[in-house]
Design a protein around this motif. Structure first.
Motif, PDB file in Angstrom:
ATOM      1  N   VAL A  89       0.901  -1.390  -0.015  1.00  0.00           N
ATOM      2  CA  VAL A  89      -0.022   0.173  -0.043  1.00  0.00           C
ATOM      3  C   VAL A  89       0.774   1.342   0.007  1.00  0.00           C
ATOM      4  CG1 VAL A  89      -1.640   1.432   1.259  1.00  0.00           C
ATOM      5  CG2 VAL A  89      -1.705  -1.035   1.093  1.00  0.00           C
ATOM      6  N   THR A  90       2.194   1.050   0.750  1.00  0.00           N
ATOM      7  CA  THR A  90       2.826   2.487   1.143  1.00  0.00           C
ATOM      8  C   THR A  90       4.293   2.399   0.390  1.00  0.00           C
ATOM      9  OG1 THR A  90       3.481   1.695   3.057  1.00  0.00           O
ATOM     10  CG2 THR A  90       1.434   3.010   2.933  1.00  0.00           C
ATOM     11  N   VAL A  91       4.495   1.306  -0.432  1.00  0.00           N
ATOM     12  CA  VAL A  91       5.920   1.131  -0.692  1.00  0.00           C
ATOM     13  C   VAL A  91       6.608   2.212  -1.489  1.00  0.00           C
ATOM     14  CG1 VAL A  91       5.182  -0.104  -2.706  1.00  0.00           C
ATOM     15  CG2 VAL A  91       7.479  -0.706  -1.681  1.00  0.00           C
ATOM     16  N   HIS A  92       5.726   2.860  -1.975  1.00  0.00           N
ATOM     17  CA  HIS A  92       6.280   4.150  -3.046  1.00  0.00           C
ATOM     18  C   HIS A  92       6.305   5.234  -2.137  1.00  0.00           C
ATOM     19  CE1 HIS A  92       5.299   8.054  -5.423  1.00  0.00           C
ATOM     20  NE2 HIS A  92       6.207   7.178  -6.180  1.00  0.00           N
ATOM     21  N   ASP A  93       5.921   5.312  -1.001  1.00  0.00           N
ATOM     22  CA  ASP A  93       5.843   6.600  -0.204  1.00  0.00           C
ATOM     23  C   ASP A  93       6.974   6.251   0.545  1.00  0.00           C
ATOM     24  OD1 ASP A  93       3.559   8.066  -1.017  1.00  0.00           O
ATOM     25  OD2 ASP A  93       2.201   6.433   0.444  1.00  0.00           O
ATOM     26  N   CYS A  94       7.393   5.031   0.932  1.00  0.00           N
ATOM     27  CA  CYS A  94       8.460   4.593   1.900  1.00  0.00           C
ATOM     28  C   CYS A  94       9.650   4.861   1.309  1.00  0.00           C
ATOM     29  CB  CYS A  94       8.504   3.336   2.315  1.00  0.00           C
ATOM     30  SG  CYS A  94       7.188   2.864   3.635  1.00  0.00           S
ATOM     31  N   ALA A  95       9.713   4.531  -0.214  1.00  0.00           N
ATOM     32  CA  ALA A  95      10.873   4.850  -0.961  1.00  0.00           C
ATOM     33  C   ALA A  95      10.854   6.377  -1.059  1.00  0.00           C
ATOM     34  CB  ALA A  95      10.917   4.506  -2.398  1.00  0.00           C
ATOM     35  N   ASN A  96      10.137   7.146  -1.421  1.00  0.00           N
ATOM     36  CA  ASN A  96      10.440   8.416  -1.516  1.00  0.00           C
ATOM     37  C   ASN A  96      11.041   9.316  -0.069  1.00  0.00           C
ATOM     38  OD1 ASN A  96       9.918   9.205  -4.212  1.00  0.00           O
ATOM     39  ND2 ASN A  96       7.715   9.244  -3.911  1.00  0.00           N
ATOM     40  N   ILE A  97      10.443   8.895   1.001  1.00  0.00           N
ATOM     41  CA  ILE A  97      10.706   9.684   2.192  1.00  0.00           C
ATOM     42  C   ILE A  97      12.154   9.292   2.755  1.00  0.00           C
ATOM     43  CG2 ILE A  97      10.161   7.852   4.000  1.00  0.00           C
ATOM     44  CD1 ILE A  97       8.934  11.261   4.110  1.00  0.00           C
ATOM     45  N   LEU A  98      12.503   8.174   2.095  1.00  0.00           N
ATOM     46  CA  LEU A  98      14.127   7.508   2.335  1.00  0.00           C
ATOM     47  C   LEU A  98      15.063   8.790   1.478  1.00  0.00           C
ATOM     48  CD1 LEU A  98      13.937   3.844   2.630  1.00  0.00           C
ATOM     49  CD2 LEU A  98      14.488   5.407   4.388  1.00  0.00           C
ATOM     50  N   ILE A  99      14.368   8.802   0.061  1.00  0.00           N
ATOM     51  CA  ILE A  99      15.380   9.608  -0.729  1.00  0.00           C
ATOM     52  C   ILE A  99      15.235  11.325  -0.091  1.00  0.00           C
ATOM     53  CG2 ILE A  99      15.252  10.920  -2.889  1.00  0.00           C
ATOM     54  CD1 ILE A  99      14.316   8.118  -3.973  1.00  0.00           C
ATOM     55  N   ALA A 100      13.942  11.447   0.377  1.00  0.00           N
ATOM     56  CA  ALA A 100      13.968  12.861   0.843  1.00  0.00           C
ATOM     57  C   ALA A 100      14.820  13.053   2.290  1.00  0.00           C
ATOM     58  CB  ALA A 100      12.503  13.031   1.360  1.00  0.00           C
ATOM     59  N   CYS A 101      14.955  12.354   2.842  1.00  0.00           N
ATOM     60  CA  CYS A 101      15.740  12.520   4.290  1.00  0.00           C
ATOM     61  C   CYS A 101      17.476  12.265   3.967  1.00  0.00           C
ATOM     62  CB  CYS A 101      15.218  11.619   5.145  1.00  0.00           C
ATOM     63  SG  CYS A 101      15.907   9.875   5.040  1.00  0.00           S
ATOM     64  N   GLY A 102      17.549  11.874   2.684  1.00  0.00           N
ATOM     65  CA  GLY A 102      18.977  11.771   2.404  1.00  0.00           C
ATOM     66  C   GLY A 102      19.671  10.088   2.312  1.00  0.00           C
ATOM     67  N   ALA A 103      18.760   9.319   2.493  1.00  0.00           N
ATOM     68  CA  ALA A 103      19.077   7.839   2.457  1.00  0.00           C
ATOM     69  C   ALA A 103      18.869   7.255   1.201  1.00  0.00           C
ATOM     70  CB  ALA A 103      18.222   7.069   3.605  1.00  0.00           C
ATOM     71  N   ALA A 104      18.879   5.947   0.828  1.00  0.00           N
ATOM     72  CA  ALA A 104      18.636   5.330  -0.221  1.00  0.00           C
ATOM     73  C   ALA A 104      17.671   4.259  -0.086  1.00  0.00           C
ATOM     74  CB  ALA A 104      19.657   5.067  -1.070  1.00  0.00           C
ATOM     75  N   PRO A 105      16.474   3.898  -0.784  1.00  0.00           N
ATOM     76  CA  PRO A 105      15.809   2.527  -0.712  1.00  0.00           C
ATOM     77  C   PRO A 105      16.100   1.600  -1.623  1.00  0.00           C
ATOM     78  CG  PRO A 105      14.585   4.193  -2.088  1.00  0.00           C
ATOM     79  CD  PRO A 105      15.794   4.909  -1.929  1.00  0.00           C
ATOM     80  N   ILE A 106      15.923   0.476  -1.352  1.00  0.00           N
ATOM     81  CA  ILE A 106      15.656  -0.695  -2.002  1.00  0.00           C
ATOM     82  C   ILE A 106      14.622  -1.606  -1.642  1.00  0.00           C
ATOM     83  CG2 ILE A 106      17.675  -2.041  -0.892  1.00  0.00           C
ATOM     84  CD1 ILE A 106      18.312  -3.183  -3.646  1.00  0.00           C
ATOM     85  N   MET A 107      13.783  -2.098  -2.433  1.00  0.00           N
ATOM     86  CA  MET A 107      12.769  -3.053  -2.086  1.00  0.00           C
ATOM     87  C   MET A 107      12.927  -4.195  -2.901  1.00  0.00           C
ATOM     88  SD  MET A 107      11.635   0.278  -1.498  1.00  0.00           S
ATOM     89  CE  MET A 107      10.670   1.172  -0.415  1.00  0.00           C
ATOM     90  N   ALA A 108      12.917  -5.510  -1.901  1.00  0.00           N
ATOM     91  CA  ALA A 108      13.171  -6.823  -2.448  1.00  0.00           C
ATOM     92  C   ALA A 108      12.195  -7.676  -1.319  1.00  0.00           C
ATOM     93  CB  ALA A 108      14.685  -7.081  -2.181  1.00  0.00           C
TER      94      ALA A 108
END
Length: 273
Positions: A23-42
């Motif tokens: 439901v929220t995977v896209h938002d989690c990716a974007n908040i990580l990018i926004a705070c300065g981190a990087a996401p990977i979903m697997a």
């Protein structure tokens, strides 16, 4: 203090492995990018151990469980433990079904978590195994207020000691404890409850903050929660008469993206007990 923690996130740019709900995977990716981190979903069992090995931290969210991802959560969690990586658990809706309860308890048995973050009902369900209440949580309401704050703090400390894990309870007043020291955080806005994803975003961000500050997991968890609450305040201030919860959600991500360590240090509202 929160300034240095946030600076570390931006400087270290931690890569965060998320096994989260769809439901929220896209938002989690974007908040990580926004705070300065990087996401990977697997979340496939054939790759999660390999993926988590190249990351700095692991975020597990049980919001949309299925048998396939349960196995992946266990594999990834155990691999992260073996590597000494921080692991965060968000037990979304843990008391709502037997599958969620059983899965959460199995995860607690087989994976060592750095942080468990949830609302008071979710944390209570974990502490009691989903059954009747016990001990200090017997009369806890479903929201943290000034009137029951002392009781919630006692509950959080006790459960943190029992699990050896930082317990983060999110509500109007957020409570974060390692069993000895407890933060009570008063950032945030009621409108944060109006859109799906705020809690999931927060778990991802907690993972990033802890991964960038592995020697200060309690402070890092509190800093992430204060940052999310401050972003909610900032987002609300941007709304005009035609904006609704969708705009508010986007403005919250924008606020994290534009937040500086100095703004967080100045805007964080908390006490330490």
């Amino acid at each position: 203090m929160f300034k240095e923690i946030f600076e570390n996130v931006k400087e270290k740019h931690p890569l965060i492995h998320n096994i989260t709900n769809y439901v929220t995977v896209h938002d989690c990716a974007n908040i990580l990018i926004a705070c300065g981190a990087a996401p990977i979903m697997a979340d496939d069992a054939d790759e999660v151990e390999e993926i988590t090995s190249i990351c700095h931290g692991l975020n597990i969210n049980i919001g949309t469980l299925n048998r396939r991802t349960i196995a992946s959560m266990l594999l990834a969690g155990q691999r992260a433990n073996a590597l000494g990586h921080p692991v965060v658990l968000d037990p979304v809706g843990v008391g709502a079904s037997k599958l969620r309860m059983d899965t959460a308890l199995k995860l607690l048995e087989e994976v060592k978590f750095t942080v468990i973050k949830g609302n008071i009902s979710e944390i209570k369900a974990l502490a009691t195994g989903g059954g009747t209440t016990r001990g200090v949580d017997a009369n806890l309401a479903d929201r943290v207020t000034e009137e029951n704050l002392d009781q919630v703090v006692a509950f959080a400390k006790a459960f943190a000691k029992e699990t050896g894990t930082i317990i983060a309870i999110t509500s109007a007043i957020d409570v974060v404890s390692d069993g000895e020291t407890t933060y009570c955080i008063r950032n945030g806005h009621p409108m944060m409850e109006s859109y799906t994803g705020a809690g999931c975003q927060l778990s991802a961000m907690v993972t990033a903050f802890v991964s960038a500050n592995p020697d200060r997991p309690l402070d890092a968890t509190a800093a992430a929660i204060a940052a999310m609450g401050l972003a909610g305040e900032t987002a609300y201030g941007r709304l005009d008469e035609m904006d609704g919860n969708a705009s508010y959600s986007n403005y919250t991500i924008d606020a994290i993206y534009r937040m500086t360590p100095e703004k967080l240090e100045k805007g964080a509202k908390y006490e330490v007990r």
